[in-house]
Design a protein around this motif. Structure first.
Motif, PDB file in Angstrom:
ATOM      1  N   SER A 108       0.811  -1.207   0.000  1.00  0.00           N
ATOM      2  CA  SER A 108       0.000   0.000   0.000  1.00  0.00           C
ATOM      3  C   SER A 108       0.851   1.267   0.000  1.00  0.00           C
ATOM      4  O   SER A 108       2.024   1.248   0.367  1.00  0.00           O
ATOM      5  N   ILE A 109       0.201   2.320  -0.424  1.00  0.00           N
ATOM      6  CA  ILE A 109       0.679   3.681  -0.176  1.00  0.00           C
ATOM      7  C   ILE A 109      -0.177   4.150   0.982  1.00  0.00           C
ATOM      8  O   ILE A 109      -1.410   4.146   0.887  1.00  0.00           O
ATOM      9  N   TRP A 115      -5.670  -0.281  -8.242  1.00  0.00           N
ATOM     10  CA  TRP A 115      -5.628  -0.564  -6.812  1.00  0.00           C
ATOM     11  C   TRP A 115      -6.876   0.002  -6.151  1.00  0.00           C
ATOM     12  O   TRP A 115      -7.613   0.790  -6.741  1.00  0.00           O
ATOM     13  N   GLN A 116      -7.108  -0.396  -4.900  1.00  0.00           N
ATOM     14  CA  GLN A 116      -8.228   0.107  -4.100  1.00  0.00           C
ATOM     15  C   GLN A 116      -7.813   1.434  -3.455  1.00  0.00           C
ATOM     16  O   GLN A 116      -6.668   1.592  -3.033  1.00  0.00           O
ATOM     17  N   TRP A 117      -8.765   2.344  -3.333  1.00  0.00           N
ATOM     18  CA  TRP A 117      -8.510   3.665  -2.755  1.00  0.00           C
ATOM     19  C   TRP A 117      -9.443   3.860  -1.558  1.00  0.00           C
ATOM     20  O   TRP A 117     -10.663   3.793  -1.710  1.00  0.00           O
ATOM     21  N   ASP A 163      -5.775   2.274  10.750  1.00  0.00           N
ATOM     22  CA  ASP A 163      -4.679   1.315  10.663  1.00  0.00           C
ATOM     23  C   ASP A 163      -4.749   0.375  11.865  1.00  0.00           C
ATOM     24  O   ASP A 163      -5.697   0.432  12.654  1.00  0.00           O
ATOM     25  N   GLU A 164      -3.739  -0.490  11.992  1.00  0.00           N
ATOM     26  CA  GLU A 164      -3.726  -1.482  13.071  1.00  0.00           C
ATOM     27  C   GLU A 164      -3.700  -0.845  14.459  1.00  0.00           C
ATOM     28  O   GLU A 164      -4.105  -1.446  15.444  1.00  0.00           O
ATOM     29  N   SER A 165      -3.216   0.403  14.543  1.00  0.00           N
ATOM     30  CA  SER A 165      -3.136   1.106  15.829  1.00  0.00           C
ATOM     31  C   SER A 165      -4.362   1.963  16.107  1.00  0.00           C
ATOM     32  O   SER A 165      -4.415   2.648  17.121  1.00  0.00           O
ATOM     33  N   GLY A 166      -5.315   1.972  15.166  1.00  0.00           N
ATOM     34  CA  GLY A 166      -6.515   2.764  15.359  1.00  0.00           C
ATOM     35  C   GLY A 166      -6.399   4.204  14.869  1.00  0.00           C
ATOM     36  O   GLY A 166      -7.344   4.984  15.016  1.00  0.00           O
ATOM     37  N   ARG A 185      -5.401   5.086   2.413  1.00  0.00           N
ATOM     38  CA  ARG A 185      -4.605   3.993   1.865  1.00  0.00           C
ATOM     39  C   ARG A 185      -4.996   3.718   0.417  1.00  0.00           C
ATOM     40  O   ARG A 185      -6.168   3.696   0.074  1.00  0.00           O
ATOM     41  N   ILE A 186      -3.974   3.503  -0.381  1.00  0.00           N
ATOM     42  CA  ILE A 186      -4.126   3.046  -1.759  1.00  0.00           C
ATOM     43  C   ILE A 186      -3.423   1.696  -1.767  1.00  0.00           C
ATOM     44  O   ILE A 186      -2.233   1.628  -1.435  1.00  0.00           O
ATOM     45  N   TYR A 187      -4.130   0.628  -2.092  1.00  0.00           N
ATOM     46  CA  TYR A 187      -3.537  -0.688  -1.840  1.00  0.00           C
ATOM     47  C   TYR A 187      -4.016  -1.759  -2.811  1.00  0.00           C
ATOM     48  O   TYR A 187      -5.013  -1.613  -3.508  1.00  0.00           O
ATOM     49  N   LYS A 188      -3.279  -2.856  -2.770  1.00  0.00           N
ATOM     50  CA  LYS A 188      -3.637  -4.077  -3.501  1.00  0.00           C
ATOM     51  C   LYS A 188      -3.338  -5.235  -2.565  1.00  0.00           C
ATOM     52  O   LYS A 188      -2.315  -5.234  -1.881  1.00  0.00           O
ATOM     53  N   GLU A 189      -4.225  -6.222  -2.526  1.00  0.00           N
ATOM     54  CA  GLU A 189      -3.986  -7.375  -1.644  1.00  0.00           C
ATOM     55  C   GLU A 189      -4.137  -8.678  -2.392  1.00  0.00           C
ATOM     56  O   GLU A 189      -4.750  -8.737  -3.459  1.00  0.00           O
TER      57      GLU A 189
END
Length: 151
Positions: free
Chosen positions: A59-60, A92-94, A100-103, A108-112
């Protein structure tokens, strides 16, 4: 199931292995780069890679604590969307303003890739084949686009 320590060691072993696959690869500008801890040079803009027991992603991540400024940077990326997707060879998804994991609120711009499991060594080739070309393509995109994000 793995103990916390075993899971940590296995995860660390994966990232070490992945780093070894990438180490001979120079950046788009011909420089040696730490692919696992990629430095964008722009505050609060990160290229992240992660893998767990269900999926892997790249991700970005825009992590500016001021959500309005975060949205402005997200809009800047939107202006580069065509160029980004051309460099990546895929869409990618936007996500604007997710957690995030910390709340913390991030964009995020990402691909999984799923289903894959970083704790299953049989899945490592799929994870490496997924992450490697995408981080290299992100670097290629960033070598041109980063100048419009500085300052």
């Amino acid at each position: 199931m793995y103990t916390r320590e075993q899971a940590s060691q296995l995860r660390q072993h994966f990232w070490t292995t992945f780093g070894q696959y990438l180490s001979p690869q120079l950046s788009a500008e011909g420089c040696k780069v730490n692919w696992l801890n990629y430095k964008t040079g722009v505050k609060d803009v990160y290229f992240r890679m992660n893998a767990d027991n269900r999926r892997g992603y790249i991700s970005i991540e825009l992590a500016h604590p001021d959500t309005e400024l975060q949205e402005l940077v997200f809009d800047q990326f939107m202006e580069h969307k065509t160029m980004l997707h051309e460099a990546l060879g895929e869409e990618w998804q936007w996500l604007l303003h997710t957690s995030d994991e910390s709340g913390r609120v991030v964009s995020r711009i990402y691909k999984e890739i799923a289903p894959v499991n970083v704790f299953n060594k049989d899945d490592w080739p799929a994870l490496i084949s997924f992450l490697k070309p995408r981080i290299i393509a992100l670097d290629d995109f960033w070598s041109t686009a980063k100048y419009s994000f500085e300052g």
